[in-house]
Design an enzyme around this catalytic site. Structure first.
Site, PDB file in Angstrom:
ATOM      1  N   GLU A  94       0.877  -1.190   0.156  1.00 39.00           N
ATOM      2  CA  GLU A  94      -0.089   0.105  -0.099  1.00 39.00           C
ATOM      3  C   GLU A  94       0.959   1.267   0.170  1.00 39.00           C
ATOM      4  O   GLU A  94       0.623   1.979   1.011  1.00 39.00           O
ATOM      5  CB  GLU A  94      -0.965   0.044   1.177  1.00 39.00           C
ATOM      6  N   GLU A 139      -5.692  -7.993  -0.986  1.00 37.66           N
ATOM      7  CA  GLU A 139      -6.266  -7.406   0.342  1.00 37.66           C
ATOM      8  C   GLU A 139      -8.054  -7.069  -0.117  1.00 37.66           C
ATOM      9  O   GLU A 139      -8.111  -6.228  -0.884  1.00 37.66           O
ATOM     10  CB  GLU A 139      -5.741  -6.496   1.017  1.00 37.66           C
TER      11      GLU A 139
END
Length: 358
Positions: free
Chosen positions: A176, A281
């Site tokens: 991320e 995710e």
């Protein structure tokens, strides 16, 4: 015998998968099962913040010998009972180097982490090495004021060299990235991390959100990353997407299936450019709204399986079972019981949309 609530959820699941798959199947080149489905096995990343700081004293390794958390038992259950075939194993950079902003792996720390990787490999599943630092080390962005591309490249060289002969190991370059001033420069950092024979996952800006992967310029910039021979074989786009109202993955209710705003534009770009992505995710609370919306999302992903390889839920491992997005199974003394979301939507044995169970 199923309760009326369970029968209603089963009906909802069947309905939304059928409708979503029929609606969007025309957009795919061919229909085939998803290649991957799995979960994150968290714990070595505990203590890591979005600023790239990691307090390694907060780590709770999902390794029984180190913490009492039976990560191996969880993964064996997920493979044998649910049909999952991939696990993502988050770890902080600081943990691996024992708080040194270098590429040198600490022997003890790396050995501890390798216990989890070895447990994962023993199940026959694919295992993703994930550096969980948000493109930063202690607040400084890699290649843009923080650790140099050379240090980052050497870190990955040291990691990848250890598992260079393990075909089931996947390398997740970074978890991320966000608020990256120059996405092209970030792509150069990703390129510096090196390309090898195993699958490598390329993350974009804005927490590598599937919704903004194209519009943010991440797709275009990362599309320039190549193997040494100029190809992009095994270079896979790494995307995340949650289903709560602000896409933060911090609220139990789900409010969207993400199809129109995220998966449709992303799959369109991937197909037009000959690329593929893995959703590493995703998830929601153990509530009925998430069973419905996750089922729709997975149904759409399966209809786009030529460009979307699969999904991984967040999260199992060392989380408490009352964690808002828990997918941690409960061991009752004789066997494992899955959470509502896993058992009713995300398990390949439930949705029958993953190659591992077909």
């Amino acid at each position: 015998m199923l309760s009326s609530r369970e029968m209603a959820i089963n009906f909802l699941y069947s309905f939304v998968v059928t409708v979503s798959t029929m609606t969007v199947a025309v957009n795919a080149q061919t229909f085939a099962p998803l290649q991957f489905a799995g979960l994150n096995i968290a714990g070595f990343d505990f203590g890591c913040g979005t600023d790239g700081t990691c307090i390694i004293s907060e780590v709770v390794p999902p390794v029984y010998q180190l913490s009492g958390v039976d990560g191996l038992g969880q993964m064996q259950h997920f493979v044998n009972d649910d049909g999952y075939n991939v696990f993502r194993l988050p770890v902080g950079w600081q943990y691996l180097t024992y708080n040194q902003p270098t590429s040198v792996l600490n022997e003890t720390q790396f050995s501890n982490y390798n216990m989890l990787v070895s447990d994962c490999l023993s199940t026959g599943a694919h295992c993703e090495i994930d550096i969980h630092n948000y493109a930063r080390y202690d607040g400084e962005i890699i290649g843009q004021g923080g650790p140099s591309n050379e240090v980052f490249a050497e870190l990955w060289y040291n990691i990848a060299s250890y598992w260079q002969n393990e075909t089931n190991v996947i390398f997740g370059v970074m978890n991320e990235p966000h608020d990256i001033p120059n996405i092209t420069t970030w792509a150069e950092s990703v390129q510096a991390s090196g390309a090898i024979t195993q699958m490598i996952l390329l993350p974009g800006n804005n927490y590598t959100s599937a919704e903004t992967f194209v519009s943010s310029g991440s797709a275009e910039a990362l599309g320039m990353v190549r193997n040494p021979d100029g190809t992009f074989t095994n270079l896979i786009m790494d995307v995340h997407k949650y289903l709560d109202y602000d896409n933060s993955g911090t609220h139990a209710p789900c409010v969207t299936n993400n199809i129109e705003d995220s998966w449709y534009p992303l799959s369109t770009w991937l197909r037009a450019n000959g690329r593929q992505a893995l959703n590493t995710e995703t998830g929601g609370g153990n509530v009925d709204s998430c069973v419905g919306y996750i089922s729709q999302q997975i149904g759409y992903q399966a209809a786009q399986s030529d460009v979307i390889l699969g999904y991984l839920g967040w999260s199992a491992g060392s989380f408490a079972t009352d964690y808002v997005l828990s997918e941690v199974p409960y061991y009752n003394g004789t066997g494992w019981n899955d959470t509502l979301l896993v058992s009713m939507a995300m398990s390949p044995m439930t949705n029958m949309l993953v190659a591992s169970v077909l």
